[in-house]
Write an enzyme that holds these catalytic residues in place. Structure first.
Site, PDB file in Angstrom:
ATOM      1  N   ASP A  37     -15.269  10.644   8.969  1.00 26.05           N
ATOM      2  CA  ASP A  37     -14.118   9.448   8.339  1.00 26.05           C
ATOM      3  C   ASP A  37     -12.731  10.004   8.862  1.00 26.05           C
ATOM      4  OD1 ASP A  37     -14.394   6.849   7.214  1.00 26.05           O
ATOM      5  OD2 ASP A  37     -12.555   7.623   6.550  1.00 26.05           O
ATOM      6  N   ARG A  90       0.653  -1.099  -0.007  1.00 22.77           N
ATOM      7  CA  ARG A  90       0.066  -0.235   0.425  1.00 22.77           C
ATOM      8  C   ARG A  90       1.132   0.681   0.435  1.00 22.77           C
ATOM      9  NH1 ARG A  90      -5.391  -1.040   3.855  1.00 22.77           N
ATOM     10  NH2 ARG A  90      -6.460  -2.872   2.553  1.00 22.77           N
TER      11      ARG A  90
END
Length: 275
Positions: A143, A37
């Protein structure tokens, strides 16, 4: 450029940094996931190793790179109206929740990802409260990732993302649009206006912001599975503190409060009520 390899010593640094700043506890077996990632970001920045990227991350005083890292590490898997049994529970208890709150309803989607959850809440209320304007209703959606919040605020979804919605819901709450010859659905302005989107870190965020805002319902689904037990306990305590008396906490079906229940009563699997 040579293939980037995340060494164990470097991974340990990232583990500690991510736990401290994002709250996610990464097991040692996650080293290859983190390598995959972060590799693209390391190359984007023109850096030659994960060690250089770690130094860059720590030196970033404005926090912009931490936000980017959060987007890379967080797993944002969501869909409209997931956890069917929770919606059935809400349907059967909505009248009593509204009566108890005196017509004032405050709902927090605490890890809203790309927005499917808060928009599901807004659609649910529109369906089951035909006289919705008579109530004082607000939905907060937060978020940790600014990347997914941008998608959420746009309210634009692919056909694939809308597969779980009925044709009736698509007609009532969306408008079909073409984007580069691909079909998308745009959520209605009526629903968008009901939701306030904000960036918020559940682990390091300032909960004093909610001191005067008692929530009647908190959705925090499939988030705590990424945290260790001390962090889970701390988060549940915070939710309890900002829930109204007899308010409800909805978590993921793969999660459970078990010995963290404290002052919560289990109403059903993954549904808890503040005592």
């Amino acid at each position: 450029m040579q293939r980037l390899v995340l060494r164990r010593k470097e991974f340990s640094l990232f583990q500690a940094f991510i736990y401290k700043n994002i709250g996610i506890s990464l097991g040692d077996h996650k080293i290859y996931l983190v390598q995959a990632r972060l590799a693209k970001r390391v190359k984007q920045l023109g850096l030659e190793s994960f060690g250089e990227y770690y130094d860059f991350l720590v030196a970033d005083r404005k926090g912009g790179e931490l936000e980017y890292l959060s987007s890379l590490i967080s797993t944002n898997v969501t869909s409209f109206f997931r956890e069917h049994k929770q919606w059935e529970f809400l349907k059967s208890h909505l009248a009593s929740i509204l009566e108890r709150s005196g017509g004032r309803l405050r709902i927090w989607s605490a890890a809203c990802s790309s927005g499917e959850e808060p928009y599901s809440i807004a659609m649910f209320l529109a369906e089951h409260l035909p006289n919705m304007t008579q109530y004082d209703i607000k939905i907060l959606a937060t978020d940790v990732s600014p990347k997914v919040l941008k998608i959420a605020m746009s309210g634009m979804y692919s056909q694939k993302a809308c597969m779980s919605l009925s044709d009736e819901y698509l007609r009532k709450y969306f408008s079909p649009v073409l984007v580069e010859n691909e079909a998308y659905y745009q959520i209605s302005d009526m629903l968008k206006k009901q939701i306030i989107f904000r960036e918020f870190n559940l682990v390091t965020g300032d909960y004093d912001l909610f001191a005067q805002k008692a929530f009647d319902i908190i959705f925090c689904r499939n988030v705590m599975i990424y945290f260790d037990r001390p962090t889970q306990n701390k988060l549940v305590d915070r939710f309890h503190a900002i829930l109204a008396k007899e308010g409800h906490l909805f978590i993921g079906s793969s999660e459970a409060l078990t010995d963290m229940k404290k002052e919560f009563k289990s109403k059903s699997a993954s549904i808890y009520q503040k005592a």
